[in-house]
Design an enzyme around this catalytic site. Structure first.
Site, PDB file in Angstrom:
ATOM      1  N   HIS A 186     -25.236  23.715   1.184  1.00  0.00           N
ATOM      2  CA  HIS A 186     -25.429  24.207  -0.195  1.00  0.00           C
ATOM      3  C   HIS A 186     -24.418  25.325  -0.475  1.00  0.00           C
ATOM      4  O   HIS A 186     -24.222  26.184   0.383  1.00  0.00           O
ATOM      5  CB  HIS A 186     -26.840  24.757  -0.342  1.00  0.00           C
ATOM      6  CG  HIS A 186     -27.087  25.396  -1.685  1.00  0.00           C
ATOM      7  ND1 HIS A 186     -27.271  24.650  -2.825  1.00  0.00           N
ATOM      8  CD2 HIS A 186     -27.146  26.704  -2.046  1.00  0.00           C
ATOM      9  CE1 HIS A 186     -27.450  25.474  -3.840  1.00  0.00           C
ATOM     10  NE2 HIS A 186     -27.374  26.726  -3.400  1.00  0.00           N
ATOM     11  N   CYS A 239       0.827  -1.213   0.000  1.00  0.00           N
ATOM     12  CA  CYS A 239       0.000   0.000   0.000  1.00  0.00           C
ATOM     13  C   CYS A 239       0.859   1.261   0.000  1.00  0.00           C
ATOM     14  O   CYS A 239       0.683   2.140  -0.844  1.00  0.00           O
ATOM     15  CB  CYS A 239      -0.905  -0.037   1.224  1.00  0.00           C
ATOM     16  SG  CYS A 239      -1.827   1.463   1.480  1.00  0.00           S
TER      17      CYS A 239
HETATM   18  P1  FAD Z   1       0.967  -6.028   1.773  1.00  0.00           P
HETATM   19  O1  FAD Z   1       0.681  -4.594   1.748  1.00  0.00           O
HETATM   20  O2  FAD Z   1       1.319  -6.719   0.507  1.00  0.00           O
HETATM   21  O3  FAD Z   1       2.123  -6.227   2.844  1.00  0.00           O
HETATM   22  C1  FAD Z   1       2.696  -7.488   3.097  1.00  0.00           C
HETATM   23  C2  FAD Z   1       4.087  -7.267   3.658  1.00  0.00           C
HETATM   24  O4  FAD Z   1       4.609  -8.527   4.093  1.00  0.00           O
HETATM   25  C3  FAD Z   1       5.083  -6.725   2.635  1.00  0.00           C
HETATM   26  O5  FAD Z   1       5.724  -5.585   3.159  1.00  0.00           O
HETATM   27  C4  FAD Z   1       6.072  -7.868   2.409  1.00  0.00           C
HETATM   28  O6  FAD Z   1       7.393  -7.414   2.196  1.00  0.00           O
HETATM   29  C5  FAD Z   1       5.982  -8.612   3.729  1.00  0.00           C
HETATM   30  N1  FAD Z   1       6.285 -10.054   3.668  1.00  0.00           N
HETATM   31  C6  FAD Z   1       5.784 -10.967   2.788  1.00  0.00           C
HETATM   32  N2  FAD Z   1       6.238 -12.200   3.111  1.00  0.00           N
HETATM   33  C7  FAD Z   1       7.033 -12.051   4.196  1.00  0.00           C
HETATM   34  C8  FAD Z   1       7.766 -12.961   4.990  1.00  0.00           C
HETATM   35  N3  FAD Z   1       7.742 -14.292   4.769  1.00  0.00           N
HETATM   36  N4  FAD Z   1       8.511 -12.455   6.006  1.00  0.00           N
HETATM   37  C9  FAD Z   1       8.522 -11.111   6.273  1.00  0.00           C
HETATM   38  N5  FAD Z   1       7.825 -10.214   5.562  1.00  0.00           N
HETATM   39  C10 FAD Z   1       7.089 -10.687   4.541  1.00  0.00           C
HETATM   40  N6  FAD Z   1      -6.060  -0.694  -1.595  1.00  0.00           N
HETATM   41  C11 FAD Z   1      -6.909   0.251  -1.136  1.00  0.00           C
HETATM   42  O7  FAD Z   1      -7.579   0.034  -0.125  1.00  0.00           O
HETATM   43  N7  FAD Z   1      -7.027   1.467  -1.766  1.00  0.00           N
HETATM   44  C12 FAD Z   1      -6.320   1.759  -2.876  1.00  0.00           C
HETATM   45  O8  FAD Z   1      -6.458   2.859  -3.427  1.00  0.00           O
HETATM   46  C13 FAD Z   1      -5.420   0.797  -3.385  1.00  0.00           C
HETATM   47  N8  FAD Z   1      -4.673   1.056  -4.479  1.00  0.00           N
HETATM   48  C14 FAD Z   1      -3.775   0.134  -4.918  1.00  0.00           C
HETATM   49  C15 FAD Z   1      -3.008   0.439  -6.022  1.00  0.00           C
HETATM   50  C16 FAD Z   1      -2.081  -0.453  -6.494  1.00  0.00           C
HETATM   51  C17 FAD Z   1      -1.243  -0.110  -7.691  1.00  0.00           C
HETATM   52  C18 FAD Z   1      -1.909  -1.709  -5.817  1.00  0.00           C
HETATM   53  C19 FAD Z   1      -0.882  -2.694  -6.299  1.00  0.00           C
HETATM   54  C20 FAD Z   1      -2.671  -2.021  -4.708  1.00  0.00           C
HETATM   55  C21 FAD Z   1      -3.616  -1.108  -4.248  1.00  0.00           C
HETATM   56  N9  FAD Z   1      -4.426  -1.390  -3.145  1.00  0.00           N
HETATM   57  C22 FAD Z   1      -5.315  -0.448  -2.698  1.00  0.00           C
HETATM   58  C23 FAD Z   1      -4.362  -2.694  -2.439  1.00  0.00           C
HETATM   59  C24 FAD Z   1      -3.536  -2.599  -1.158  1.00  0.00           C
HETATM   60  O9  FAD Z   1      -2.254  -2.124  -1.460  1.00  0.00           O
HETATM   61  C25 FAD Z   1      -3.470  -3.967  -0.490  1.00  0.00           C
HETATM   62  O10 FAD Z   1      -4.784  -4.460  -0.300  1.00  0.00           O
HETATM   63  C26 FAD Z   1      -2.771  -3.901   0.848  1.00  0.00           C
HETATM   64  O11 FAD Z   1      -1.469  -3.404   0.728  1.00  0.00           O
HETATM   65  C27 FAD Z   1      -2.729  -5.296   1.479  1.00  0.00           C
HETATM   66  O12 FAD Z   1      -2.135  -5.211   2.736  1.00  0.00           O
HETATM   67  P2  FAD Z   1      -1.427  -6.478   3.382  1.00  0.00           P
HETATM   68  O13 FAD Z   1      -0.866  -6.033   4.691  1.00  0.00           O
HETATM   69  O14 FAD Z   1      -2.327  -7.642   3.380  1.00  0.00           O
HETATM   70  O15 FAD Z   1      -0.238  -6.875   2.379  1.00  0.00           O
END
Ligand code: FAD
Length: 469
Positions: A448, A45
């Site tokens: 408004h 994100c």
């Molecule tokens: P991630 O953000 O993917 O974080 C996972 C983390 O875990 C990463 O930092 C990674 O390095 C780490 N990791 C992975 N495996 C391991 C391991 N084994 N050991 C240690 N660390 C590890 N969402 C919205 O709500 N609004 C938006 O406007 C929006 N726009 C987006 C635009 C783009 C271009 C993209 C690609 C995505 C967008 N999203 C948006 C989606 C959003 O980014 C994701 O839903 C969100 O980041 C998911 O969060 P997460 O914590 O599940 O995973």
């Protein structure tokens, strides 16, 4: 000899929105927390998703506004773009937010481990550093929050030159002259819109019969018309077969035998869960055929005390869904019996131009679910503020349960496309989630002149009477 594992109340693998929200919320409840991150806290994100993508869309909006300034009597030369400066501005914002987040994590006394985390039996997390060192942590509870990575497609190897995913697009220093965006979902449409507004010739290639497949049909049609008006080509129902690089760009081959010649291809066909490095052997955690970690409605995995949240599980891949799951899980492990996240009522926001935002049922899905509905639709072109700011394309559409007298009862869905729709959805989101009726919401006064008056008008019309509409 294996060193004794350091003990924590909660060990989190992954420092994206899911992981860091669980860490911050858990720390504020007094838990002793370790967070393992192999790259940068903030995750997709902050570094490769929401934030940098929206910053570039704002750059595109500035270009659009300056290009259209003449209508307001402001005469400027046709603007030119120095995308290196745009890239630097984006990075400054990302870095600033990253600094703020890491400071906050530290101030909450969360211990961050840099390295790759994997889970074995007995809640033991092994952290492997880039220098080859290993450490073991043990949590009374463990949260898996490893997120997702871009999906690839056969025939389109990501090389950063001809074929890019969102990761590469967000690091560009110069813009291509033309692109083919494969995939007309939310992220694909955001990139298409951004590029077109910055003067890039854009072709959107979508395998399904329409772009923005999850959106209400009327809303998607407004986006299609706007994209076409701005010179984009949209091809739906097409399969891409592969591409052939040449001296001057690359040629994309389509299933119907036609081709599209462009400088670069952006592959935007969704994201796959990233359980690759989690190991999980000797645990009861199960992964589906599609790579998602299996969880119940409280995000509990098959291993007692181990949860999974965010993009790693088969729920909407949105940062704010990750936040909501993180809060629910921390409450669950504290024994507070939280209410499960209602995925049917999640707010969605797509930041292409015109913006799209919605919550709850679309007209199509409400009917499929068996509701008899009344629909109220009002166009931004009739709204005074929209005319003032010169952004009149779009509409507000509200779907309500039909009452016996034909008026609208409970509000089932609110859909917006148009100026600042992503900021305007708040009232609609509350109406849907509060299960409010049209009568109740119509009672509230809208200031408004504002864009939000259109929401007020649309709700009022559902009661069977109206003002301007
Ligand atoms: P991630 O953000 O993917 O974080 C996972 C983390 O875990 C990463 O930092 C990674 O390095 C780490 N990791 C992975 N495996 C391991 C391991 N084994 N050991 C240690 N660390 C590890 N969402 C919205 O709500 N609004 C938006 O406007 C929006 N726009 C987006 C635009 C783009 C271009 C993209 C690609 C995505 C967008 N999203 C948006 C989606 C959003 O980014 C994701 O839903 C969100 O980041 C998911 O969060 P997460 O914590 O599940 O995973």
């Amino acid at each position: 000899m294996v060193p004794l594992a350091e003990q924590f109340d909660l060990v989190i693998i992954g420092g994206g929105p899911g992981g860091y929200a669980a860490a911050l919320y858990g720390a504020s409840a007094g838990l002793r927390i370790a967070m393992v991150e192999k790259d940068k806290v903030g995750g997709t994100c902050l570094h490769r998703g929401c934030i940098p993508a929206k910053e570039f869309l704002e750059t595109a909006a500035v270009h659009r506004h300056v290009s259209g300034a003449k209508e307001f009597g402001i005469n400027v030369d046709q603007p030119t773009i120095d995308f290196g400066v745009s890239q630097a501005r984006k990075q400054k914002i990302v870095d600033g937010l990253w600094k703020g987040l890491t400071g906050l994590v530290k101030s909450r006394k969360i211990t961050t481990y840099e390295g790759t985390g994997s889970l074995g039996p007995d809640h033991v997390v092994t952290v492997r550093g880039s220098d080859g060192s290993t450490q073991q942590l043990q949590g009374t509870h463990v949260i898996l929050a490893a997120g997702s990575v871009p999906r690839s497609i056969p025939g389109f190897d990501v090389d950063g030159r001809y074929v890019l995913t969102s990761d590469e697009v967000l690091m560009l220093d110069t813009l291509p002259r033309s692109v083919a965006v494969i995939g007309g979902g939310a992220i694909g449409c955001e990139f298409a819109s951004m590029m077109a507004d910055l003067g890039v010739q854009v072709t959107v290639l979508e395998a399904l019969s329409k772009i923005l497949p999850g959106c209400d049909g009327d809303v998607a049609n407004v986006v299609v018309r706007s994209f076409q008006k701005r010179g984009m080509t949209i091809k739906t129902g097409v399969q891409v077969q592969g591409h052939q690089p040449g001296p001057d760009g690359t040629t994309v081959q389509l299933g119907d035998g036609s081709t599209v010649k462009v400088d670069q291809v952006i592959v935007s066909i969704g994201r796959r869960p990233y359980a690759d490095l989690l190991d999980l052997h000797g645990t009861g955690v199960k992964v589906t055929d599609r790579g998602f970690v299996e969880v119940d409605e409280w995000c509990r995995t098959g291993e007692p005390g181990v949860y999974a949240i965010g993009d790693l599980i088969a729920t909407p891949q949105l940062a704010h869904v990750g936040f909501a799951e993180a809060i629910m899980v921390v409450k669950d492990l504290l024994g507070e019996q939280p209410v499960p996240v209602d995925y049917g009522a999640v707010p969605w926001a797509i930041y292409c131009h015109p913006e799209v935002a919605f919550a709850g049922h679309s007209e199509e899905s409400a009917k499929e679910a068996g509701y008899e509905v009344v629909v109220s639709k009002h166009q931004f072109r009739g709204n005074s503020r929209a005319q003032i700011i010169g952004e009149t394309e779009g509409l507000v559409k509200i779907i309500a349960e039909r009452r016996p007298d034909g008026t609208g009862g409970r509000i089932l869905g609110v859909h917006m496309v148009g100026p600042w729709a992503t900021e305007q959805l708040g009232q609609g989101y509350l109406a849907v989630n509060w299960e409010a009726t049209a009568e109740e919401v119509a009672h509230f006064i809208q200031p408004h002149p504002t864009l939000s008056e259109l929401f007020g008008e649309s709700v009022l019309a559902l009661t069977g009477r109206s003002l301007h509409a």
